[in-house]
Enzyme design. Structure first.
Site, PDB file in Angstrom:
ATOM      1  N   LYS A 108       0.849  -1.206   0.000  1.00 37.44           N
ATOM      2  CA  LYS A 108       0.000   0.000   0.000  1.00 37.44           C
ATOM      3  C   LYS A 108       0.878   1.247   0.000  1.00 37.44           C
ATOM      4  O   LYS A 108       1.849   1.336   0.771  1.00 37.44           O
ATOM      5  CB  LYS A 108      -0.898  -0.005   1.234  1.00 37.44           C
ATOM      6  CG  LYS A 108      -1.971  -1.078   1.199  1.00 37.44           C
ATOM      7  CD  LYS A 108      -3.101  -0.717   0.253  1.00 37.44           C
ATOM      8  CE  LYS A 108      -4.157  -1.826   0.253  1.00 37.44           C
ATOM      9  NZ  LYS A 108      -5.278  -1.516  -0.649  1.00 37.44           N
ATOM     10  N   ASP A 139      -0.099  -0.383  -4.501  1.00 38.66           N
ATOM     11  CA  ASP A 139      -1.522  -0.034  -4.633  1.00 38.66           C
ATOM     12  C   ASP A 139      -1.747   1.319  -3.982  1.00 38.66           C
ATOM     13  O   ASP A 139      -1.584   1.468  -2.775  1.00 38.66           O
ATOM     14  CB  ASP A 139      -2.390  -1.101  -3.965  1.00 38.66           C
ATOM     15  CG  ASP A 139      -3.879  -0.901  -4.265  1.00 38.66           C
ATOM     16  OD1 ASP A 139      -4.237   0.141  -4.861  1.00 38.66           O
ATOM     17  OD2 ASP A 139      -4.679  -1.792  -3.913  1.00 38.66           O
ATOM     18  N   GLU A 165      -1.129  -0.349  -8.958  1.00 39.78           N
ATOM     19  CA  GLU A 165      -2.578  -0.541  -8.955  1.00 39.78           C
ATOM     20  C   GLU A 165      -3.285   0.777  -8.627  1.00 39.78           C
ATOM     21  O   GLU A 165      -2.977   1.416  -7.619  1.00 39.78           O
ATOM     22  CB  GLU A 165      -2.909  -1.605  -7.897  1.00 39.78           C
ATOM     23  CG  GLU A 165      -4.290  -2.186  -7.999  1.00 39.78           C
ATOM     24  CD  GLU A 165      -4.409  -3.433  -7.108  1.00 39.78           C
ATOM     25  OE1 GLU A 165      -3.559  -4.351  -7.242  1.00 39.78           O
ATOM     26  OE2 GLU A 165      -5.322  -3.473  -6.270  1.00 39.78           O
ATOM     27  N   LYS A 217     -13.157  -8.788  -9.703  1.00 44.41           N
ATOM     28  CA  LYS A 217     -13.768  -9.526  -8.603  1.00 44.41           C
ATOM     29  C   LYS A 217     -15.006 -10.222  -9.145  1.00 44.41           C
ATOM     30  O   LYS A 217     -15.742  -9.651  -9.952  1.00 44.41           O
ATOM     31  CB  LYS A 217     -14.165  -8.566  -7.474  1.00 44.41           C
ATOM     32  CG  LYS A 217     -12.984  -7.823  -6.849  1.00 44.41           C
ATOM     33  CD  LYS A 217     -13.451  -6.960  -5.680  1.00 44.41           C
ATOM     34  CE  LYS A 217     -12.290  -6.397  -4.883  1.00 44.41           C
ATOM     35  NZ  LYS A 217     -11.649  -5.219  -5.516  1.00 44.41           N
TER      36      LYS A 217
END
Ligand SMILES: [Mg+2]
Length: 333
Positions: A108, A139, A165, A217
């Site tokens: 992150k 990300d 990301e 997803k």
């Protein structure tokens, strides 16, 4: 009447409140509904604020799992990534120790209140801990402007990034960033995550050439078959991730990852560590960096232990009826 008549679904439905290790989206419990069917169990867990139209795709996914079944897998196990939250560099080794054998880490970055130097130190610590062969992706959860992302990725590229990301919030920014990175000779592919929630989103991302990789997803896209079609239409490499699922939902994510004709990246399916409870006795967690395909069957005792109170069950029954009324066209009733 079809095999998945809505009142039949509601009759067999179980609603559970699974304890989370840490607060997530403002809650300490994850409430989901589960349905049994001839093909296994389906998970219906749209977040509580989602409206019926959005929830209907999640319901389509649960119906597929329980009453339709998934396409044949082309691989028997799926590599998964470790996740390093926005911790201090000194805590990185401790976080990674929980993911034995994992060769990909998602780190992150762009955390509000932190500085770019925090991100650089954290990513450096991950590279140090995992070695030169590991894959590291960052990300940003849309936290950077195009300018900030160009600066940050220009520096982070020194550590060798698999991809970044959702570096910026919008699809247009992602497109502009890719152009800017190429112009500056910064070799970091861009992945779209938050930009992809509905089936039409990946196509728009692909059309605008806004990403090199898409994160998908199962439930928000409406099931495994639907997700496979969407990925194929984009022509882009995909990474499968989860949406704070129990082992039943993770199994659906695995079904997608296992059926994708091409899978170049580790998937974000090692998320059961965020929970303090599950509905199966043997949770679908990675071993040696990957999760093997196997069937999962909720344990009656665990379904009882985590059962939601009756008034929540009634609320979910209404929610299922409202979502069912709006089921997407690709569900054959
Ligand atoms: Mg993400």
């Amino acid at each position: 009447m079809s095999v998945f008549d809505v009142e039949q679904l509601v009759l067999g439905m179980r609603v559970v409140q699974l304890p989370l290790r840490t607060r997530f989206r403002g809650v300490t419990e994850r409430e989901i509904a589960l349905f049994p069917g001839p093909f296994g169990w389906g998970e219906f867990g749209p977040f509580l604020e989602y409206a019926p139209a959005e929830s209907s795709r999640w319901l389509a996914s649960a119906i597929e799992a329980a009453h339709v079944g998934w396409p044949e897998p082309v691989r028997g196990s799926v590599q998964v990534n470790a996740t390093v939250p926005a911790v201090a560099a000194g805590e990185v080794a401790g976080v990674l120790a929980r993911y034995d054998g994992t060769r990909t880490a998602k780190v992150k970055v762009a955390e509000p209140g932190q500085r770019l130097s925090d991100d650089l130190d954290r990513v450096a610590a991950v590279r140090e801990a995992m070695g030169p062969d590991a894959r590291i992706r960052v990300d940003a959860n849309g936290g950077w402007s195009v300018e900030q992302a160009t600066d940050a990725l220009g520096r982070l590229a020194a550590y060798g990034l698999e991809y970044a990301e959702q570096p910026c919030a919008t699809v247009e920014e992602l497109r502009d960033l890719r152009i800017t990175l190429a112009r500056n000779g910064i070799d970091v592919p861009v992945a779209a995550d938050e930009s992809i929630r509905k089936a039409e989103d990946p196509l728009r991302v692909a059309r605008l050439e806004a990403a090199d990789v898409i994160v998908v997803k199962v439930a928000p896209l409406g099931g495994v078959r639907r997700a496979l079609d969407v990925v194929a239409e984009t022509g882009l490499p995909a990474v499968v991730s989860s949406a704070l699922d129990s082992s039943v939902g993770i199994r659906a994510g695995l079904a997608l990852a296992a059926a994708l004709p091409r899978l170049d990246h580790a998937c974000g399916l090692a998320t059961l560590g965020l929970f303090d409870g599950d509905v199966v006795t043997e949770s679908l967690v990675p071993q040696g960096g990957s999760i093997s395909l196997r069937s999962v069957e909720p344990d009656p005792e665990l379904l009882d232990r985590w059962a939601a109170p009756d008034h929540r069950r009634a609320w979910w029954a209404d929610r299922v009826r409202a979502a069912y009324a709006l089921l997407p066209h690709f569900v054959h009733r």
